[in-house]
Design an enzyme around this catalytic site. Sequence first.
Site, PDB file in Angstrom:
ATOM      1  NE  ARG A  22      47.028  38.008  32.497  1.00  0.00           N
ATOM      2  CZ  ARG A  22      47.156  38.824  33.548  1.00  0.00           C
ATOM      3  NH1 ARG A  22      48.215  39.608  33.646  1.00  0.00           N
ATOM      4  NH2 ARG A  22      46.239  38.854  34.495  1.00  0.00           N
ATOM      5  CB  CYS A 160      38.219  41.619  32.224  1.00  0.00           C
ATOM      6  SG  CYS A 160      39.945  41.141  32.418  1.00  0.00           S
ATOM      7  CG  ASP A 183      40.528  38.903  40.866  1.00  0.00           C
ATOM      8  OD1 ASP A 183      39.978  38.423  41.867  1.00  0.00           O
ATOM      9  OD2 ASP A 183      41.636  39.482  40.888  1.00  0.00           O
ATOM     10  CE1 TYR A 223      44.969  34.998  39.060  1.00  0.00           C
ATOM     11  CE2 TYR A 223      43.144  36.405  39.713  1.00  0.00           C
ATOM     12  CZ  TYR A 223      44.054  35.986  38.762  1.00  0.00           C
ATOM     13  OH  TYR A 223      44.051  36.555  37.503  1.00  0.00           O
TER      14      TYR A 223
HETATM   15  N1  MHF Z   1      44.182  40.159  38.801  1.00  0.00           N
HETATM   16  C1  MHF Z   1      43.426  41.199  38.424  1.00  0.00           C
HETATM   17  N2  MHF Z   1      42.190  41.366  38.959  1.00  0.00           N
HETATM   18  C2  MHF Z   1      41.425  42.436  38.617  1.00  0.00           C
HETATM   19  O1  MHF Z   1      40.307  42.523  39.145  1.00  0.00           O
HETATM   20  C3  MHF Z   1      41.911  43.359  37.648  1.00  0.00           C
HETATM   21  C4  MHF Z   1      43.192  43.161  37.109  1.00  0.00           C
HETATM   22  N3  MHF Z   1      43.933  42.080  37.508  1.00  0.00           N
HETATM   23  N4  MHF Z   1      43.744  44.030  36.219  1.00  0.00           N
HETATM   24  C5  MHF Z   1      42.941  45.075  35.641  1.00  0.00           C
HETATM   25  C6  MHF Z   1      41.879  45.566  36.525  1.00  0.00           C
HETATM   26  C7  MHF Z   1      42.288  46.416  37.678  1.00  0.00           C
HETATM   27  N5  MHF Z   1      41.251  46.095  38.667  1.00  0.00           N
HETATM   28  C8  MHF Z   1      41.449  46.194  40.039  1.00  0.00           C
HETATM   29  C9  MHF Z   1      42.713  46.400  40.538  1.00  0.00           C
HETATM   30  C10 MHF Z   1      42.916  46.501  41.900  1.00  0.00           C
HETATM   31  C11 MHF Z   1      41.822  46.388  42.761  1.00  0.00           C
HETATM   32  C12 MHF Z   1      42.063  46.521  44.218  1.00  0.00           C
HETATM   33  O2  MHF Z   1      43.200  46.529  44.677  1.00  0.00           O
HETATM   34  N6  MHF Z   1      41.042  46.686  45.019  1.00  0.00           N
HETATM   35  C13 MHF Z   1      41.144  46.820  46.462  1.00  0.00           C
HETATM   36  C14 MHF Z   1      41.398  48.254  46.892  1.00  0.00           C
HETATM   37  C15 MHF Z   1      40.768  49.284  46.019  1.00  0.00           C
HETATM   38  C16 MHF Z   1      41.074  50.725  46.383  1.00  0.00           C
HETATM   39  O3  MHF Z   1      41.549  51.000  47.500  1.00  0.00           O
HETATM   40  O4  MHF Z   1      40.805  51.600  45.548  1.00  0.00           O
HETATM   41  C17 MHF Z   1      39.875  46.301  47.075  1.00  0.00           C
HETATM   42  O5  MHF Z   1      39.939  45.924  48.265  1.00  0.00           O
HETATM   43  O6  MHF Z   1      38.843  46.273  46.409  1.00  0.00           O
HETATM   44  C18 MHF Z   1      40.552  46.188  42.257  1.00  0.00           C
HETATM   45  C19 MHF Z   1      40.369  46.088  40.889  1.00  0.00           C
HETATM   46  C20 MHF Z   1      40.312  45.163  38.108  1.00  0.00           C
HETATM   47  N7  MHF Z   1      41.179  44.474  37.204  1.00  0.00           N
HETATM   48  O1  LIG Z   2      37.436  44.601  35.100  1.00  0.00           O
HETATM   49  C1  LIG Z   2      38.174  43.618  35.330  1.00  0.00           C
HETATM   50  C2  LIG Z   2      39.456  43.536  34.831  1.00  0.00           C
HETATM   51  C3  LIG Z   2      40.201  42.442  35.120  1.00  0.00           C
HETATM   52  N1  LIG Z   2      39.698  41.428  35.861  1.00  0.00           N
HETATM   53  C4  LIG Z   2      40.562  40.268  36.180  1.00  0.00           C
HETATM   54  C5  LIG Z   2      40.227  38.939  35.581  1.00  0.00           C
HETATM   55  C6  LIG Z   2      41.562  38.223  35.595  1.00  0.00           C
HETATM   56  O2  LIG Z   2      41.813  37.701  36.898  1.00  0.00           O
HETATM   57  C7  LIG Z   2      42.543  39.348  35.323  1.00  0.00           C
HETATM   58  C8  LIG Z   2      42.894  39.482  33.867  1.00  0.00           C
HETATM   59  O3  LIG Z   2      43.666  38.395  33.484  1.00  0.00           O
HETATM   60  P1  LIG Z   2      43.544  37.703  32.039  1.00  0.00           P
HETATM   61  O4  LIG Z   2      44.715  36.750  32.024  1.00  0.00           O
HETATM   62  O5  LIG Z   2      43.692  38.777  31.022  1.00  0.00           O
HETATM   63  O6  LIG Z   2      42.229  36.986  31.982  1.00  0.00           O
HETATM   64  O7  LIG Z   2      41.880  40.521  35.728  1.00  0.00           O
HETATM   65  C9  LIG Z   2      38.441  41.515  36.389  1.00  0.00           C
HETATM   66  O8  LIG Z   2      37.955  40.614  37.102  1.00  0.00           O
HETATM   67  N2  LIG Z   2      37.703  42.601  36.081  1.00  0.00           N
END
Ligand code: MHF
Ligand SMILES: O=c1ccn([C@H]2C[C@H](O)[C@@H](COP(=O)(O)O)O2)c(=O)[nH]1
Length: 283
Positions: A22, A160, A183, A223
């Site tokens: 993905r 997730c 993640d 990752y």
């Molecule tokens: N690859 C991936 N990892 C994720 O954890 C994840 C996804 N995708 N997609 C759906 C949601 C969205 N989530 C996320 C997305 C972005 C951050 C992030 O950028 N965090 C930064 C800054 C946060 C902020 O400033 O609000 C960090 O340093 O924690 C964290 C969780 C958790 N999920």
């Molecule tokens: O709450 C969340 C939402 C998303 N994630 C992470 C886990 C994966 O790295 C991606 C989602 O990818 P999939 O291919 O659908 O597994 O987002 C998370 O840790 N926590």
Amino acid sequence: MKQYLDLCERIVNEGVWVNNERTGKRCLTVINADLTYDASKGEFPLVTTRKSYYKSAIAEIIGYLRGYGNAADFRALGTKTWDANANQNDVWLNNPYRKGEDDMGLCYGAIGRNFPKPDGGHVDLLKQIIDDLSRGVDNRGEILTFYHPGAFHMACLRPCMYSHHFSLLGDTLYLNSTQRSCDVPLGLNFNMVQVYVLLAIVAQITGHRPGQAFHKIVNAHIYEDQLELMRDVQLKREPHPLPTLKINPDIKTLKDIETWVTMDDFEVEGYQFHDPIAYPFSV
Ligand SMILES: Nc1nc(=O)c2c([nH]1)NC[C@@H]1CN(c3ccc(C(=O)N[C@@H](CCC(=O)O)C(=O)O)cc3)CN21
Ligand SMILES: O=c1ccn([C@H]2C[C@H](O)[C@@H](COP(=O)(O)O)O2)c(=O)[nH]1
């Protein structure tokens, strides 16, 4: 904090490289991790070895409880974390079910608050649980699930952390949350906060004492472009003691959560943390 760092160490030392189709990236991966948070002791599981944006994490879980399915609604609540999945993933951008800018489709609360029934109509899973728990009833199936395989093709991402099972023992409320994919540098930092807040706030509005939250993770990964920062920066730091979370005691009902709650209703006290680390995000 130790259990988080132990999981990170375990992935770095014992993880296996897995290609993820993905995202087109490789992930260092382990299978199965069990984390426990003791809300009765006020152990707020906030990462201290880098700055954690806990208000953003809390905004996500409140948005799920409200049934949001749109990244603009999440932004208004205080988090931009759904922008990329809603607006930057080519597969989703080309999906005929996507209803324009910021639409996330049928995932998380948009499913759990409006779960389609095979014989027609929908069920509000969260409302049923809150009503039961408020009456002191645990029917041994108080499960808030966001997992609907029949709707995956209508969403930007599969949930997730997809299941939250509440249990009552006397006047103490417990929570078992299950996550299929994690993640660890970015997502787990948020997910630990969310499991704790979910237990604490549901206990508060149903009139019970929060007990322990058990967080099961199946696929836990780092990752490839995050590994160096985790191994050579974050894991070299000494953790600080855990802070405590204060939730506005005026929040008393599900309606309160749905209508007026903002991130100002959550205050963290005594948070000591190391410098921020900007981990790469995979869409
Ligand atoms: N690859 C991936 N990892 C994720 O954890 C994840 C996804 N995708 N997609 C759906 C949601 C969205 N989530 C996320 C997305 C972005 C951050 C992030 O950028 N965090 C930064 C800054 C946060 C902020 O400033 O609000 C960090 O340093 O924690 C964290 C969780 C958790 N999920
Ligand atoms: O709450 C969340 C939402 C998303 N994630 C992470 C886990 C994966 O790295 C991606 C989602 O990818 P999939 O291919 O659908 O597994 O987002 C998370 O840790 N926590």
